[in-house]
Design a protein around this motif. Structure first.
Motif, PDB file in Angstrom:
ATOM      1  N   ALA A   1      17.375 -10.933 -25.214  1.00 23.27           N
ATOM      2  CA  ALA A   1      17.146 -11.312 -26.606  1.00 23.27           C
ATOM      3  C   ALA A   1      17.927 -12.555 -27.016  1.00 23.27           C
ATOM      4  O   ALA A   1      17.412 -13.399 -27.770  1.00 23.27           O
ATOM      5  CB  ALA A   1      17.507 -10.150 -27.527  1.00 23.27           C
ATOM      6  N   LYS A   2      19.169 -12.677 -26.529  1.00 24.99           N
ATOM      7  CA  LYS A   2      20.046 -13.735 -27.033  1.00 24.99           C
ATOM      8  C   LYS A   2      20.118 -14.981 -26.160  1.00 24.99           C
ATOM      9  O   LYS A   2      20.603 -16.019 -26.606  1.00 24.99           O
ATOM     10  CB  LYS A   2      21.463 -13.173 -27.244  1.00 24.99           C
ATOM     11  CG  LYS A   2      21.536 -12.058 -28.271  1.00 24.99           C
ATOM     12  CD  LYS A   2      20.982 -12.509 -29.618  1.00 24.99           C
ATOM     13  CE  LYS A   2      20.989 -11.398 -30.647  1.00 24.99           C
ATOM     14  NZ  LYS A   2      20.360 -11.831 -31.922  1.00 24.99           N
ATOM     15  N   TRP A   3      19.651 -14.903 -24.911  1.00 28.39           N
ATOM     16  CA  TRP A   3      19.690 -16.107 -24.077  1.00 28.39           C
ATOM     17  C   TRP A   3      18.364 -16.406 -23.395  1.00 28.39           C
ATOM     18  O   TRP A   3      17.824 -17.502 -23.519  1.00 28.39           O
ATOM     19  CB  TRP A   3      20.794 -16.009 -23.015  1.00 28.39           C
ATOM     20  CG  TRP A   3      20.996 -17.326 -22.338  1.00 28.39           C
ATOM     21  CD1 TRP A   3      21.800 -18.350 -22.764  1.00 28.39           C
ATOM     22  CD2 TRP A   3      20.352 -17.798 -21.144  1.00 28.39           C
ATOM     23  NE1 TRP A   3      21.693 -19.430 -21.909  1.00 28.39           N
ATOM     24  CE2 TRP A   3      20.819 -19.120 -20.899  1.00 28.39           C
ATOM     25  CE3 TRP A   3      19.426 -17.235 -20.259  1.00 28.39           C
ATOM     26  CZ2 TRP A   3      20.382 -19.872 -19.818  1.00 28.39           C
ATOM     27  CZ3 TRP A   3      18.998 -17.986 -19.162  1.00 28.39           C
ATOM     28  CH2 TRP A   3      19.478 -19.287 -18.950  1.00 28.39           C
ATOM     29  N   LEU A   4      17.809 -15.422 -22.683  1.00 32.33           N
ATOM     30  CA  LEU A   4      16.640 -15.712 -21.862  1.00 32.33           C
ATOM     31  C   LEU A   4      15.415 -16.065 -22.700  1.00 32.33           C
ATOM     32  O   LEU A   4      14.768 -17.097 -22.479  1.00 32.33           O
ATOM     33  CB  LEU A   4      16.342 -14.531 -20.943  1.00 32.33           C
ATOM     34  CG  LEU A   4      15.183 -14.720 -19.953  1.00 32.33           C
ATOM     35  CD1 LEU A   4      15.377 -15.979 -19.125  1.00 32.33           C
ATOM     36  CD2 LEU A   4      15.045 -13.504 -19.063  1.00 32.33           C
ATOM     37  N   ILE A   5      15.061 -15.226 -23.650  1.00 38.04           N
ATOM     38  CA  ILE A   5      13.856 -15.465 -24.444  1.00 38.04           C
ATOM     39  C   ILE A   5      13.927 -16.780 -25.227  1.00 38.04           C
ATOM     40  O   ILE A   5      12.947 -17.544 -25.244  1.00 38.04           O
ATOM     41  CB  ILE A   5      13.560 -14.263 -25.367  1.00 38.04           C
ATOM     42  CG1 ILE A   5      13.132 -13.063 -24.509  1.00 38.04           C
ATOM     43  CG2 ILE A   5      12.497 -14.603 -26.401  1.00 38.04           C
ATOM     44  CD1 ILE A   5      12.916 -11.786 -25.283  1.00 38.04           C
ATOM     45  N   PRO A   6      15.062 -17.109 -25.870  1.00 39.44           N
ATOM     46  CA  PRO A   6      15.119 -18.411 -26.549  1.00 39.44           C
ATOM     47  C   PRO A   6      14.936 -19.604 -25.611  1.00 39.44           C
ATOM     48  O   PRO A   6      14.519 -20.676 -26.050  1.00 39.44           O
ATOM     49  CB  PRO A   6      16.527 -18.418 -27.168  1.00 39.44           C
ATOM     50  CG  PRO A   6      16.855 -16.972 -27.362  1.00 39.44           C
ATOM     51  CD  PRO A   6      16.236 -16.274 -26.185  1.00 39.44           C
ATOM     52  N   ASN A   7      15.225 -19.420 -24.314  1.00 37.97           N
ATOM     53  CA  ASN A   7      15.085 -20.522 -23.363  1.00 37.97           C
ATOM     54  C   ASN A   7      13.734 -20.547 -22.657  1.00 37.97           C
ATOM     55  O   ASN A   7      13.438 -21.497 -21.924  1.00 37.97           O
ATOM     56  CB  ASN A   7      16.197 -20.449 -22.315  1.00 37.97           C
ATOM     57  CG  ASN A   7      17.514 -21.013 -22.822  1.00 37.97           C
ATOM     58  OD1 ASN A   7      17.697 -22.220 -22.922  1.00 37.97           O
ATOM     59  ND2 ASN A   7      18.418 -20.118 -23.181  1.00 37.97           N
ATOM     60  N   LEU A   8      12.915 -19.526 -22.850  1.00 33.31           N
ATOM     61  CA  LEU A   8      11.651 -19.434 -22.119  1.00 33.31           C
ATOM     62  C   LEU A   8      10.658 -20.555 -22.417  1.00 33.31           C
ATOM     63  O   LEU A   8       9.875 -20.917 -21.526  1.00 33.31           O
ATOM     64  CB  LEU A   8      10.987 -18.079 -22.380  1.00 33.31           C
ATOM     65  CG  LEU A   8      11.572 -16.892 -21.598  1.00 33.31           C
ATOM     66  CD1 LEU A   8      10.776 -15.637 -21.874  1.00 33.31           C
ATOM     67  CD2 LEU A   8      11.607 -17.187 -20.100  1.00 33.31           C
ATOM     68  N   PRO A   9      10.609 -21.118 -23.622  1.00 35.83           N
ATOM     69  CA  PRO A   9       9.671 -22.237 -23.816  1.00 35.83           C
ATOM     70  C   PRO A   9       9.894 -23.365 -22.819  1.00 35.83           C
ATOM     71  O   PRO A   9       8.935 -23.981 -22.351  1.00 35.83           O
ATOM     72  CB  PRO A   9       9.954 -22.678 -25.255  1.00 35.83           C
ATOM     73  CG  PRO A   9      10.418 -21.433 -25.939  1.00 35.83           C
ATOM     74  CD  PRO A   9      11.231 -20.712 -24.904  1.00 35.83           C
ATOM     75  N   ASP A  10      11.142 -23.637 -22.479  1.00 36.54           N
ATOM     76  CA  ASP A  10      11.425 -24.679 -21.498  1.00 36.54           C
ATOM     77  C   ASP A  10      10.885 -24.288 -20.130  1.00 36.54           C
ATOM     78  O   ASP A  10      10.308 -25.117 -19.419  1.00 36.54           O
ATOM     79  CB  ASP A  10      12.937 -24.910 -21.416  1.00 36.54           C
ATOM     80  CG  ASP A  10      13.308 -25.979 -20.400  1.00 36.54           C
ATOM     81  OD1 ASP A  10      13.143 -27.169 -20.722  1.00 36.54           O
ATOM     82  OD2 ASP A  10      13.741 -25.617 -19.278  1.00 36.54           O
ATOM     83  N   PHE A  11      11.041 -23.003 -19.765  1.00 33.93           N
ATOM     84  CA  PHE A  11      10.528 -22.548 -18.474  1.00 33.93           C
ATOM     85  C   PHE A  11       9.009 -22.647 -18.427  1.00 33.93           C
ATOM     86  O   PHE A  11       8.433 -23.124 -17.444  1.00 33.93           O
ATOM     87  CB  PHE A  11      10.952 -21.105 -18.210  1.00 33.93           C
ATOM     88  CG  PHE A  11      10.417 -20.557 -16.912  1.00 33.93           C
ATOM     89  CD1 PHE A  11      11.066 -20.805 -15.715  1.00 33.93           C
ATOM     90  CD2 PHE A  11       9.241 -19.821 -16.888  1.00 33.93           C
ATOM     91  CE1 PHE A  11      10.564 -20.335 -14.512  1.00 33.93           C
ATOM     92  CE2 PHE A  11       8.726 -19.340 -15.693  1.00 33.93           C
ATOM     93  CZ  PHE A  11       9.391 -19.604 -14.503  1.00 33.93           C
TER      94      PHE A  11
END
Length: 290
Positions: A103-113
């Motif tokens: 919730a706090k790191w992976l999902i916010p970064n997923l648009p870049d992935f």
């Protein structure tokens, strides 16, 4: 094995129970209607109980048949699921993380992935349970701990453990940052399953005079409560970096907890043969370094 019912009969019964019609079941299975009816009769003979009532327009469960079908259908679904996990799916990568990390790191970064790897089907298993690479079919896992994690696993450091105290700016609006230990003592505390407050207060050499505080099962919930001004949360710095930069949260004291329970990305040795997994590993390491 001799005690098992005839497997063809179970398969015919499971399908016939889904559609309550021998002809429709035969169409689904690619056999004749007579073959399905015969296999079900053989199953009933083996069990010694009727499973269906034969009606003019189809089938109806007997009471025994209905309860038996629930269990048989669940068993076939478990077999399908286990088989699906064994089948290689090019481009699919399943990563196991904690709900807070998701919730706090992976999902916010997923648009870049997604922008960089649109061809990879990245799937996230968010659970507090320690997932098994073999039993749960995961390809990668993020774990907090200390190496070694296992002879068959490669461990890549993602983040050092650095736990800080954060709150909403409104909670400390009457104080000058960093707040004094005495002021910290009186503030409401947000507790999670890691229970780090006794160690943190010991670091400051103070007692907790902030009342019982709010107790939550996950760090992500403590962070959310902090954002709403309900107290001070203890959290790894990297998990709230965006909130600190946007000033939705502030670090209220310079002290922090460090230790040997850092965050690692784990992969099996055989995963090196999978280009999709390699791409996810490279992206996670690059993103974490930022």
């Amino acid at each position: 094995m001799s005690q098992l019912p005839p497997l063809n009969g179970l398969r015919a019964f499971e399908m016939a129970g889904r559609v309550l019609n021998f002809r429709a079941a035969a169409d689904e299975l690619g056999v004749t209607q007579g073959a399905v009816a015969q296999q079900v009769r053989q199953l009933e003979t083996h069990l010694g109980v009727p499973l269906f009532e034969r009606l003019s327009k189809g089938l109806a469960f007997t009471s025994a048949g209905r309860s038996y079908h629930v269990n048989v259908a669940a068993a076939f679904e478990a077999l399908r699921s286990a088989t699906d996990q064994l089948k290689p799916e090019p481009g699919k990568v399943l990563v196991s993380v904690t709900p807070t990390f998701a919730a706090k790191w992976l999902i916010p970064n997923l648009p870049d992935f997604s922008a960089k790897h649109p061809d990879i089907d990245l799937r996230i298993l968010a659970t507090e349970k320690v997932s098994s690479f073999h039993g749960d079919g995961i390809d990668l896992a993020v774990r907090q701990g200390k190496p070694p994690f296992g002879a068959s696993l490669d461990a890549h450091l993602l983040f050092r453990q650095e736990v800080i105290a954060v709150s909403a700016p409104s909670l400390v609006s009457e104080h000058t940052l960093p707040v004094s230990p005495q002021a910290m003592s009186s503030m409401p505390k947000l507790h999670d399953a890691h229970d780090l407050w006794p160690e943190f207060l010991g670091l400051l050499n103070i007692e907790d005079r902030g009342g019982r505080g709010l107790r939550l099962s996950q760090t992500s919930l403590a962070v959310d409560a902090a954002l709403f001004g309900q107290g001070v949360a203890l959290v790894s710095r990297f998990l709230v970096a965006a909130e600190l930069e946007a000033k939705r949260l502030v670090q209220i004291t310079p002290q922090n907890l460090t230790g040997e329970r850092d965050f690692y990305l784990l992969a099996t040795r055989k995963s090196k043969q999978n280009s999709a997994i390699d791409s996810v590993v490279a992206w996670l390491l690059e993103r974490a370094e930022r």
